[in-house]
Write a protein that holds these residues in place. Sequence first.
Motif, PDB file in Angstrom:
ATOM      1  N   ARG A  21       1.002  -1.425  -0.151  1.00  0.00           N
ATOM      2  CA  ARG A  21       0.033   0.016  -0.488  1.00  0.00           C
ATOM      3  C   ARG A  21       0.917   1.660  -0.060  1.00  0.00           C
ATOM      4  N   LEU A  22       2.109   1.370   0.341  1.00  0.00           N
ATOM      5  CA  LEU A  22       2.810   1.761   0.890  1.00  0.00           C
ATOM      6  C   LEU A  22       3.473   2.779  -0.473  1.00  0.00           C
ATOM      7  N   LEU A  23       3.837   1.670  -1.424  1.00  0.00           N
ATOM      8  CA  LEU A  23       4.654   0.942  -2.614  1.00  0.00           C
ATOM      9  C   LEU A  23       3.682   1.037  -3.489  1.00  0.00           C
ATOM     10  N   PRO A  24       2.900   1.064  -4.213  1.00  0.00           N
ATOM     11  CA  PRO A  24       1.786   0.048  -5.241  1.00  0.00           C
ATOM     12  C   PRO A  24       3.233   0.024  -6.391  1.00  0.00           C
ATOM     13  N   GLY A  25       2.639  -0.934  -6.719  1.00  0.00           N
ATOM     14  CA  GLY A  25       3.316  -1.558  -8.277  1.00  0.00           C
ATOM     15  C   GLY A  25       3.783  -0.700  -9.503  1.00  0.00           C
ATOM     16  N   ARG A  26       4.236   0.262  -9.846  1.00  0.00           N
ATOM     17  CA  ARG A  26       4.503   1.186 -11.077  1.00  0.00           C
ATOM     18  C   ARG A  26       5.663   1.189 -12.080  1.00  0.00           C
ATOM     19  N   THR A  27       6.398   0.307 -11.533  1.00  0.00           N
ATOM     20  CA  THR A  27       7.860   0.487 -12.475  1.00  0.00           C
ATOM     21  C   THR A  27       7.594  -1.051 -13.845  1.00  0.00           C
ATOM     22  N   LEU A  28       7.743  -0.996 -15.010  1.00  0.00           N
ATOM     23  CA  LEU A  28       7.983  -2.481 -15.287  1.00  0.00           C
ATOM     24  C   LEU A  28       9.551  -3.134 -15.236  1.00  0.00           C
ATOM     25  N   LEU A  32      13.395  -3.245  -9.286  1.00  0.00           N
ATOM     26  CA  LEU A  32      12.746  -2.249  -8.449  1.00  0.00           C
ATOM     27  C   LEU A  32      11.034  -2.582  -8.295  1.00  0.00           C
ATOM     28  N   ALA A  33      10.868  -3.804  -9.154  1.00  0.00           N
ATOM     29  CA  ALA A  33       9.320  -4.392  -8.569  1.00  0.00           C
ATOM     30  C   ALA A  33       9.334  -5.352  -7.183  1.00  0.00           C
ATOM     31  N   GLY A  34      10.534  -5.382  -7.067  1.00  0.00           N
ATOM     32  CA  GLY A  34      11.350  -6.219  -6.371  1.00  0.00           C
ATOM     33  C   GLY A  34      10.703  -5.947  -4.591  1.00  0.00           C
ATOM     34  N   LEU A  35      10.662  -7.344  -3.727  1.00  0.00           N
ATOM     35  CA  LEU A  35      10.872  -6.798  -1.955  1.00  0.00           C
ATOM     36  C   LEU A  35      12.036  -7.548  -1.603  1.00  0.00           C
ATOM     37  N   LEU A  36      12.896  -7.385  -1.301  1.00  0.00           N
ATOM     38  CA  LEU A  36      14.125  -6.969  -0.693  1.00  0.00           C
ATOM     39  C   LEU A  36      13.461  -7.609   0.694  1.00  0.00           C
ATOM     40  N   LEU A  37      14.069  -9.040   1.061  1.00  0.00           N
ATOM     41  CA  LEU A  37      13.938 -10.181   2.532  1.00  0.00           C
ATOM     42  C   LEU A  37      15.301 -10.175   3.612  1.00  0.00           C
ATOM     43  N   THR A  38      15.766  -9.466   4.609  1.00  0.00           N
ATOM     44  CA  THR A  38      16.852  -9.361   4.899  1.00  0.00           C
ATOM     45  C   THR A  38      16.012 -10.113   5.850  1.00  0.00           C
ATOM     46  N   ALA A  48      11.546  -1.905  -0.091  1.00  0.00           N
ATOM     47  CA  ALA A  48      11.457  -2.009  -1.666  1.00  0.00           C
ATOM     48  C   ALA A  48      11.492   0.063  -1.976  1.00  0.00           C
ATOM     49  N   THR A  49      11.816  -0.465  -3.331  1.00  0.00           N
ATOM     50  CA  THR A  49      12.073   1.153  -3.091  1.00  0.00           C
ATOM     51  C   THR A  49      11.206   1.747  -5.455  1.00  0.00           C
ATOM     52  N   ASP A  50      11.062   1.982  -5.547  1.00  0.00           N
ATOM     53  CA  ASP A  50      10.720   3.063  -6.926  1.00  0.00           C
ATOM     54  C   ASP A  50      11.946   4.248  -7.673  1.00  0.00           C
ATOM     55  N   ARG A  51      12.871   3.820  -6.277  1.00  0.00           N
ATOM     56  CA  ARG A  51      13.770   4.977  -6.512  1.00  0.00           C
ATOM     57  C   ARG A  51      13.561   6.346  -6.330  1.00  0.00           C
ATOM     58  N   GLU A  52      12.329   7.290  -6.706  1.00  0.00           N
ATOM     59  CA  GLU A  52      10.684   7.853  -5.461  1.00  0.00           C
ATOM     60  C   GLU A  52      10.778   7.587  -4.495  1.00  0.00           C
ATOM     61  N   ARG A  53      10.213   6.640  -4.252  1.00  0.00           N
ATOM     62  CA  ARG A  53      10.126   6.059  -1.982  1.00  0.00           C
ATOM     63  C   ARG A  53      10.884   4.901  -1.892  1.00  0.00           C
ATOM     64  N   GLY A  54      11.241   5.114  -0.917  1.00  0.00           N
ATOM     65  CA  GLY A  54      11.102   3.695  -0.659  1.00  0.00           C
ATOM     66  C   GLY A  54      10.278   3.789   1.197  1.00  0.00           C
ATOM     67  N   VAL A  55      10.607   1.812   1.009  1.00  0.00           N
ATOM     68  CA  VAL A  55      10.003   1.572   2.290  1.00  0.00           C
ATOM     69  C   VAL A  55      10.411   0.509   3.321  1.00  0.00           C
ATOM     70  N   PHE A 199       0.971  10.684   2.174  1.00  0.00           N
ATOM     71  CA  PHE A 199       1.229  10.628   3.418  1.00  0.00           C
ATOM     72  C   PHE A 199      -0.143   9.790   4.023  1.00  0.00           C
ATOM     73  N   THR A 200      -1.305  10.083   3.246  1.00  0.00           N
ATOM     74  CA  THR A 200      -2.843   9.153   4.497  1.00  0.00           C
ATOM     75  C   THR A 200      -2.401   8.238   4.744  1.00  0.00           C
ATOM     76  N   GLU A 201      -1.735   7.376   3.659  1.00  0.00           N
ATOM     77  CA  GLU A 201      -1.056   6.105   4.144  1.00  0.00           C
ATOM     78  C   GLU A 201      -0.397   5.536   5.438  1.00  0.00           C
ATOM     79  N   VAL A 202       0.478   6.605   5.213  1.00  0.00           N
ATOM     80  CA  VAL A 202       1.630   6.639   6.839  1.00  0.00           C
ATOM     81  C   VAL A 202       0.988   6.562   7.542  1.00  0.00           C
ATOM     82  N   ALA A 203      -0.106   7.786   7.752  1.00  0.00           N
ATOM     83  CA  ALA A 203      -0.831   8.713   8.654  1.00  0.00           C
ATOM     84  C   ALA A 203      -1.832   6.572   9.036  1.00  0.00           C
TER      85      ALA A 203
END
Length: 367
Positions: A21-28, A32-38, A48-55, A199-203
């Motif tokens: 919800r914080l980072l909707p899939g918007r990239t091909l 960048l469409a991947g989820l990094l698990l550590t 995850a990140t799309d370079r503009e946002r990071g979560v 911001f709404t989703e973060v709140a």
Amino acid sequence: MSLDLTATTAALAAATADLSRLLPGRTLDPVLAGLLLTADATGVTLAATDRERGVRLHAEAVAHTDGQVLVPAKPLAETLAALDSPDVRLVVEGSRLAIRTPGGRFALPLLAADSHPGVPAPPAAAGSVRGADLHAAVLPVASAASRDDALPVFTGVRLRAKAGRLVAVATDRYRMAAADLPWIGVDEDLDVLIPAALFTEVAKQARAAERVTVHADADRAALTWDSATVTTAVLASALPDEDKLFPRDVECSLTLDGAALAGAVRRVAPYAGARGAVTLETGDGELRVRGSDPQAGEAEETIKAGVHGNRVSRGYQAKYLLETLRWFGGDEVRIDIQPGIRGTMFSHVTAPAVRLRYLVVPLRQPN
């Protein structure tokens, strides 16, 4: 690559859903469409990140083997959401990440984790607020932001420190909402424009947090709470100063029950015609709500109000009135009507800890 962990399915599914919800899939770009698990001794971190946002979020887990993998985010979230097993095991098996339950196995391809840019550390902290206060301020304010990406400045929430308070403002040019809330400030020069939808989703997600820290520099903003971090590029332009638009010259002020007015507007709205316009007209100790349309007919409802000043009549979009009044619930509302078509301000008669002011521009009356 290696990783082996066991987690509560509900907790891991909730974390992946929150991240989606914080980072909707918007990239091909599959990376960048991947989820990094550590996975490590503290549990599992999802990034995850799309370079503009990071979560970056954290979930409780038992790591049998520490490690880091990158997998497609959407199928992982969908798989976890569909599982009915109380616990789930994630383990690297060759070129796949296996999602194992007592009765099933689901395998996702491993992506190139080394190619993932990661989520940068947030800028310097500017101050912090209570999660509940941020939720109470951001949701009504963000509702006044535009959904039209052609004018990015109006799709954001301006956040700034002002006189020892944190002020959030948004407008789509037809409405303006502003809320100020208590905060513990470090940088009293804070002034950033954050995308309203994010911001709404973060709140929403940070509502239960004891403190939410606001970070900012010239290019980025971030919000951190508990073990969560959300960063975003800031929007370039600032909104106008709300104090210059809120009423100084008031022609008529009213005090009334917000729920009563919302109910009247809702019942009259079907008679508002093609423009969706209802008229508010003051009288002696009352406010009349009217709607009229040659095809739909006409409606009028009167509610009690304290009226101070001249008798006035103004037309408004019914949808804007209803959107405004929903944030005041059953509280007593003050309405300040300015001369002409300058904005009408709605506010609490008794201001709570988070003070909300909502400006709605009246319609031009037809000649």
